[in-house]
Design a protein around this motif. Structure first.
Motif, mmCIF file in Angstrom:
data_model
loop_
_atom_site.group_PDB
_atom_site.id
_atom_site.type_symbol
_atom_site.label_atom_id
_atom_site.label_comp_id
_atom_site.label_asym_id
_atom_site.label_seq_id
_atom_site.Cartn_x
_atom_site.Cartn_y
_atom_site.Cartn_z
ATOM 1 N N ALA A 1 0.822 -1.215 0.000
ATOM 2 C CA ALA A 1 0.000 0.000 0.000
ATOM 3 C C ALA A 1 0.856 1.265 0.000
ATOM 4 C CB ALA A 1 -0.942 0.002 1.202
ATOM 5 N N LYS A 2 2.083 1.157 0.469
ATOM 6 C CA LYS A 2 2.978 2.315 0.510
ATOM 7 C C LYS A 2 3.611 2.608 -0.847
ATOM 8 C CE LYS A 2 3.955 2.003 5.395
ATOM 9 N NZ LYS A 2 4.955 1.852 6.442
ATOM 10 N N GLY A 3 3.447 1.672 -1.790
ATOM 11 C CA GLY A 3 3.919 1.913 -3.148
ATOM 12 C C GLY A 3 5.249 1.277 -3.450
ATOM 13 N N PRO A 4 5.547 1.174 -4.748
ATOM 14 C CA PRO A 4 6.770 0.519 -5.205
ATOM 15 C C PRO A 4 8.051 1.156 -4.668
ATOM 16 C CG PRO A 4 5.278 0.865 -7.038
ATOM 17 C CD PRO A 4 4.702 1.590 -5.862
ATOM 18 N N GLU A 5 8.051 2.459 -4.536
ATOM 19 C CA GLU A 5 9.264 3.134 -4.071
ATOM 20 C C GLU A 5 9.596 2.725 -2.645
ATOM 21 O OE1 GLU A 5 6.638 4.655 -5.466
ATOM 22 O OE2 GLU A 5 7.453 5.344 -7.380
ATOM 23 N N LYS A 6 8.582 2.660 -1.784
ATOM 24 C CA LYS A 6 8.797 2.261 -0.390
ATOM 25 C C LYS A 6 9.207 0.788 -0.325
ATOM 26 C CE LYS A 6 8.867 2.882 4.028
ATOM 27 N NZ LYS A 6 9.910 3.686 4.643
ATOM 28 N N CYS A 7 8.618 -0.042 -1.171
ATOM 29 C CA CYS A 7 8.999 -1.457 -1.216
ATOM 30 C C CYS A 7 10.465 -1.594 -1.625
ATOM 31 C CB CYS A 7 8.097 -2.227 -2.169
ATOM 32 S SG CYS A 7 6.380 -2.354 -1.620
ATOM 33 N N ALA A 8 10.905 -0.798 -2.585
ATOM 34 C CA ALA A 8 12.305 -0.828 -3.030
ATOM 35 C C ALA A 8 13.227 -0.342 -1.913
ATOM 36 C CB ALA A 8 12.479 0.037 -4.280
ATOM 37 N N GLU A 9 12.810 0.694 -1.213
ATOM 38 C CA GLU A 9 13.602 1.212 -0.094
ATOM 39 C C GLU A 9 13.773 0.138 0.986
ATOM 40 O OE1 GLU A 9 12.742 4.347 3.435
ATOM 41 O OE2 GLU A 9 12.316 5.067 1.410
ATOM 42 N N LYS A 10 12.689 -0.549 1.303
ATOM 43 C CA LYS A 10 12.740 -1.594 2.336
ATOM 44 C C LYS A 10 13.642 -2.735 1.883
ATOM 45 C CE LYS A 10 11.554 -3.329 6.260
ATOM 46 N NZ LYS A 10 12.325 -2.915 7.417
ATOM 47 N N PHE A 11 13.577 -3.118 0.608
ATOM 48 C CA PHE A 11 14.464 -4.138 0.068
ATOM 49 C C PHE A 11 15.928 -3.706 0.244
ATOM 50 C CE2 PHE A 11 17.044 -5.479 -3.596
ATOM 51 C CZ PHE A 11 17.142 -6.827 -3.301
ATOM 52 N N GLY A 12 16.214 -2.471 -0.071
ATOM 53 C CA GLY A 12 17.579 -1.951 0.077
ATOM 54 C C GLY A 12 18.056 -2.004 1.516
ATOM 55 N N GLU A 13 17.191 -1.637 2.451
ATOM 56 C CA GLU A 13 17.551 -1.699 3.870
ATOM 57 C C GLU A 13 17.899 -3.130 4.279
ATOM 58 O OE1 GLU A 13 14.257 -0.133 6.113
ATOM 59 O OE2 GLU A 13 14.384 1.813 5.139
ATOM 60 N N GLU A 14 17.081 -4.064 3.831
ATOM 61 C CA GLU A 14 17.319 -5.467 4.190
ATOM 62 C C GLU A 14 18.599 -5.993 3.539
ATOM 63 O OE1 GLU A 14 15.780 -6.941 6.550
ATOM 64 O OE2 GLU A 14 14.147 -5.527 6.774
ATOM 65 N N ALA A 15 18.868 -5.573 2.314
ATOM 66 C CA ALA A 15 20.099 -5.990 1.636
ATOM 67 C C ALA A 15 21.322 -5.479 2.394
ATOM 68 C CB ALA A 15 20.098 -5.487 0.194
ATOM 69 N N ILE A 16 21.265 -4.251 2.852
ATOM 70 C CA ILE A 16 22.384 -3.687 3.632
ATOM 71 C C ILE A 16 22.572 -4.467 4.930
ATOM 72 C CG2 ILE A 16 23.136 -1.665 4.953
ATOM 73 C CD1 ILE A 16 21.832 0.021 2.640
ATOM 74 N N GLU A 17 21.469 -4.824 5.588
ATOM 75 C CA GLU A 17 21.572 -5.606 6.817
ATOM 76 C C GLU A 17 22.215 -6.965 6.538
ATOM 77 O OE1 GLU A 17 17.699 -5.661 8.677
ATOM 78 O OE2 GLU A 17 17.685 -3.479 8.847
ATOM 79 N N ALA A 18 21.889 -7.573 5.411
ATOM 80 C CA ALA A 18 22.504 -8.856 5.046
ATOM 81 C C ALA A 18 23.996 -8.688 4.776
ATOM 82 C CB ALA A 18 21.790 -9.451 3.826
ATOM 83 N N ILE A 19 24.354 -7.614 4.114
ATOM 84 C CA ILE A 19 25.765 -7.337 3.850
ATOM 85 C C ILE A 19 26.536 -7.190 5.161
ATOM 86 C CG2 ILE A 19 27.379 -5.602 2.937
ATOM 87 C CD1 ILE A 19 25.174 -5.083 0.740
ATOM 88 N N ILE A 20 25.968 -6.468 6.091
ATOM 89 C CA ILE A 20 26.613 -6.270 7.394
ATOM 90 C C ILE A 20 26.835 -7.615 8.082
ATOM 91 C CG2 ILE A 20 26.270 -5.339 9.729
ATOM 92 C CD1 ILE A 20 24.860 -2.917 8.286
ATOM 93 N N GLU A 21 25.806 -8.453 8.082
ATOM 94 C CA GLU A 21 25.940 -9.760 8.723
ATOM 95 C C GLU A 21 26.942 -10.645 7.993
ATOM 96 O OE1 GLU A 21 24.971 -10.316 11.685
ATOM 97 O OE2 GLU A 21 23.746 -8.524 11.819
ATOM 98 N N ALA A 22 27.025 -10.519 6.680
ATOM 99 C CA ALA A 22 27.994 -11.305 5.914
ATOM 100 C C ALA A 22 29.424 -10.927 6.295
ATOM 101 C CB ALA A 22 27.770 -11.115 4.416
ATOM 102 N N THR A 23 29.649 -9.647 6.545
ATOM 103 C CA THR A 23 30.993 -9.215 6.914
ATOM 104 C C THR A 23 31.334 -9.608 8.346
ATOM 105 O OG1 THR A 23 30.274 -6.996 7.599
ATOM 106 C CG2 THR A 23 30.943 -7.278 5.300
ATOM 107 N N LYS A 24 30.336 -9.743 9.193
ATOM 108 C CA LYS A 24 30.574 -10.149 10.592
ATOM 109 C C LYS A 24 30.847 -11.641 10.711
ATOM 110 C CE LYS A 24 27.761 -6.622 12.867
ATOM 111 N NZ LYS A 24 26.552 -6.410 13.679
#
Length: 103
Positions: free
Chosen positions: A29-52
């Motif tokens: 309901a928040k729209g494609p842009e917000k969905c893309a933003e949330k995907f990006g946030e989750e990808a960054i969190e995965a990257i952080i965990e991969a480096t740890k």
């Protein structure tokens, strides 16, 4: 069907759900842009965990990335089947050759 197929079908079904009762519907309901933003946030969190190097945390974050990727795709009416067909089209093609073909 695979778990990803099941998840994609659930996300598609939630497109018309009440955003007050469904997290997926709320995201959509928040729209494609917000969905893309949330995907990006989750990808960054995965990257952080991969480096740890914490495999359990990386596994959890990777699951979040896959879910949010499917939500982002659904927000733009791109199906998992379309993505899988593109991967199948690329199968057996060198990554270098595939990138070069995109110009």
């Amino acid at each position: 069907m695979s778990i990803l197929d099941d998840l994609a079908a659930t996300i598609e079904a939630r497109k018309g759900a009440d955003p007050d009762t469904s997290w997926t519907a709320k995201l959509l309901a928040k729209g494609p842009e917000k969905c893309a933003e949330k995907f990006g946030e989750e990808a960054i969190e995965a990257i952080i965990e991969a480096t740890k190097g914490d495999r359990d945390r990386l596994t959890s974050e990777a699951a979040d990335v896959l879910y949010h990727l499917l939500v982002m795709l659904a927000a733009r009416d791109v199906s998992l089947a379309q993505v899988l067909a593109e991967l199948e089209r690329r199968e057996g093609t060198s990554g270098i050759a595939e990138k070069a073909s995109r110009g």
